[in-house]
Write a protein that holds these residues in place. Sequence first.
Motif, short mmCIF file in Angstrom:
data_model
loop_
_atom_site.label_atom_id
_atom_site.label_comp_id
_atom_site.label_asym_id
_atom_site.label_seq_id
_atom_site.Cartn_x
_atom_site.Cartn_y
_atom_site.Cartn_z
N LYS A 171 0.83 -1.21 0.00
CA LYS A 171 0.00 0.00 0.00
C LYS A 171 0.87 1.26 0.00
O LYS A 171 0.75 2.12 0.88
CB LYS A 171 -0.95 0.00 1.20
N ASP A 172 1.71 1.38 -1.00
CA ASP A 172 2.60 2.54 -1.09
C ASP A 172 1.87 3.76 -1.64
O ASP A 172 0.92 3.64 -2.42
CB ASP A 172 3.78 2.21 -2.01
N MET A 173 2.34 4.93 -1.23
CA MET A 173 1.81 6.17 -1.76
C MET A 173 2.53 6.46 -3.08
O MET A 173 3.73 6.74 -3.09
CB MET A 173 2.03 7.33 -0.78
N ILE A 174 1.79 6.40 -4.18
CA ILE A 174 2.37 6.50 -5.51
C ILE A 174 2.10 7.88 -6.09
O ILE A 174 0.97 8.37 -6.07
CB ILE A 174 1.80 5.41 -6.44
N ILE A 220 13.25 -0.85 -6.88
CA ILE A 220 12.45 -1.64 -5.93
C ILE A 220 10.97 -1.28 -6.02
O ILE A 220 10.13 -2.16 -6.24
CB ILE A 220 12.96 -1.45 -4.49
N LYS A 221 10.64 -0.03 -5.84
CA LYS A 221 9.24 0.40 -5.88
C LYS A 221 9.14 1.72 -6.62
O LYS A 221 9.37 2.80 -6.06
CB LYS A 221 8.67 0.55 -4.48
N LYS A 222 8.79 1.66 -7.90
CA LYS A 222 8.69 2.85 -8.72
C LYS A 222 7.47 3.69 -8.32
O LYS A 222 6.43 3.15 -7.95
CB LYS A 222 8.58 2.47 -10.20
N LEU A 226 8.75 9.92 -2.93
CA LEU A 226 8.56 10.80 -1.77
C LEU A 226 8.45 9.98 -0.50
O LEU A 226 8.97 10.39 0.55
CB LEU A 226 7.31 11.66 -1.96
N GLN A 227 7.80 8.84 -0.56
CA GLN A 227 7.70 7.96 0.60
C GLN A 227 9.08 7.44 0.97
O GLN A 227 9.46 7.47 2.15
CB GLN A 227 6.77 6.80 0.26
N HIS A 228 9.87 6.98 -0.01
CA HIS A 228 11.24 6.54 0.26
C HIS A 228 12.05 7.67 0.88
O HIS A 228 12.81 7.45 1.83
CB HIS A 228 11.93 6.11 -1.04
N ARG A 229 11.91 8.86 0.34
CA ARG A 229 12.68 10.00 0.82
C ARG A 229 12.33 10.36 2.26
O ARG A 229 13.22 10.60 3.09
CB ARG A 229 12.45 11.21 -0.10
N GLU A 308 1.85 1.01 -14.80
CA GLU A 308 1.78 -0.42 -15.05
C GLU A 308 2.16 -1.24 -13.82
O GLU A 308 1.56 -2.28 -13.53
CB GLU A 308 2.71 -0.79 -16.21
N GLU A 309 3.14 -0.77 -13.06
CA GLU A 309 3.59 -1.52 -11.89
C GLU A 309 2.60 -1.42 -10.73
O GLU A 309 2.44 -2.38 -9.98
CB GLU A 309 4.96 -0.99 -11.44
N ASN A 310 1.92 -0.30 -10.59
CA ASN A 310 1.12 -0.07 -9.40
C ASN A 310 -0.39 -0.19 -9.60
O ASN A 310 -1.11 -0.55 -8.66
CB ASN A 310 1.45 1.30 -8.83
#
Length: 314
Positions: A171-174, A220-222, A226-229, A308-310
């Motif tokens: 459930k990542d913020m994309i 890893i998660k395109k 911002l979440q990674h940062r 496409e990934e998310n």
Amino acid sequence: MGLLYESTGFVGWGIWFFVLFALMAFNEFSRTTKWGGITLFLVVPVVLTIFVWPTTAAPGNEYGTGTWFNWVKTYSALAGCLGFMLIRYYPSIAKKKWVLLFPPGILALNILEACIRDFQVFMYGAWDGAYIDNLWVMSGPWNIMNGVAGLLNIIAICGWMGIYVSRDSSKDMIWPDMIWAWIIAYDLWNFAYTYNCISDHSFYCGLALLLACTIPTFFIKKGAWLQHRAHTLALWIMFVMTVPSFADQIAPVPTTHNPTAFFVVSLLSLLVNVALVAYQFYRIRKYKLNPLKDEIYVGTKAYKEVQEENLLAV
């Protein structure tokens, strides 16, 4: 290490890689488990705020962690992490359009804080370099150049109305419109900021920290930059506030204190961010877009890959 840093040996590089992979590992832990995020970004900071930071990050301490900037940066990064978790795990919140103003807002605030710091360092007038608040800085035109680059980077923040939560288990913020062009421009600006304002710490808080969020974004998660940062920044600054001697005594890698290095790094930051804003303006004019509502990079290869990934994930 040439123009930017004094040389470091095998042990120094080993510590640097450990920092990089530790940040990436803890980011994955907090990203893929809800309780991991709550532990790292709520429980741990509360404990540290009460029992540790009043000592290790006291105003005027010998490591420079007691400045207004460190305290503001710590809690703004944590606010970002917790705010993003609310968006990710509570669908009723994520569906409210006004909530989507929070991610660009907290991002712009973090960039603005650093721009103010760059301008502040210029105002010190430390033209030959000096220790101020127990941090070595050198004032110069690079502070103005990079401060302007940061403001341009804020202007280039776009497409936040397209933010959504991924359909997979994490459930990542994309943010599909935050493609590689903006990320690279940000990285160059932020590295220049750390080089200008936290100079002798920038081997870690510049190079390692930026790669710790950029590598996951590409491999890893395109779409979740911002979440990674936010996660990696919060993790790093909590560590620095807790172990302030790390970059000065435990594993120091100072910069060369060369004015040419400062100038080149900030010039590159400025030029790339000027190019980014110009390209976005071109796309806005060409496709008749509203930058406050529309996504700027729809149709580009990078945008399509994120979707496409998310969106297709189950």
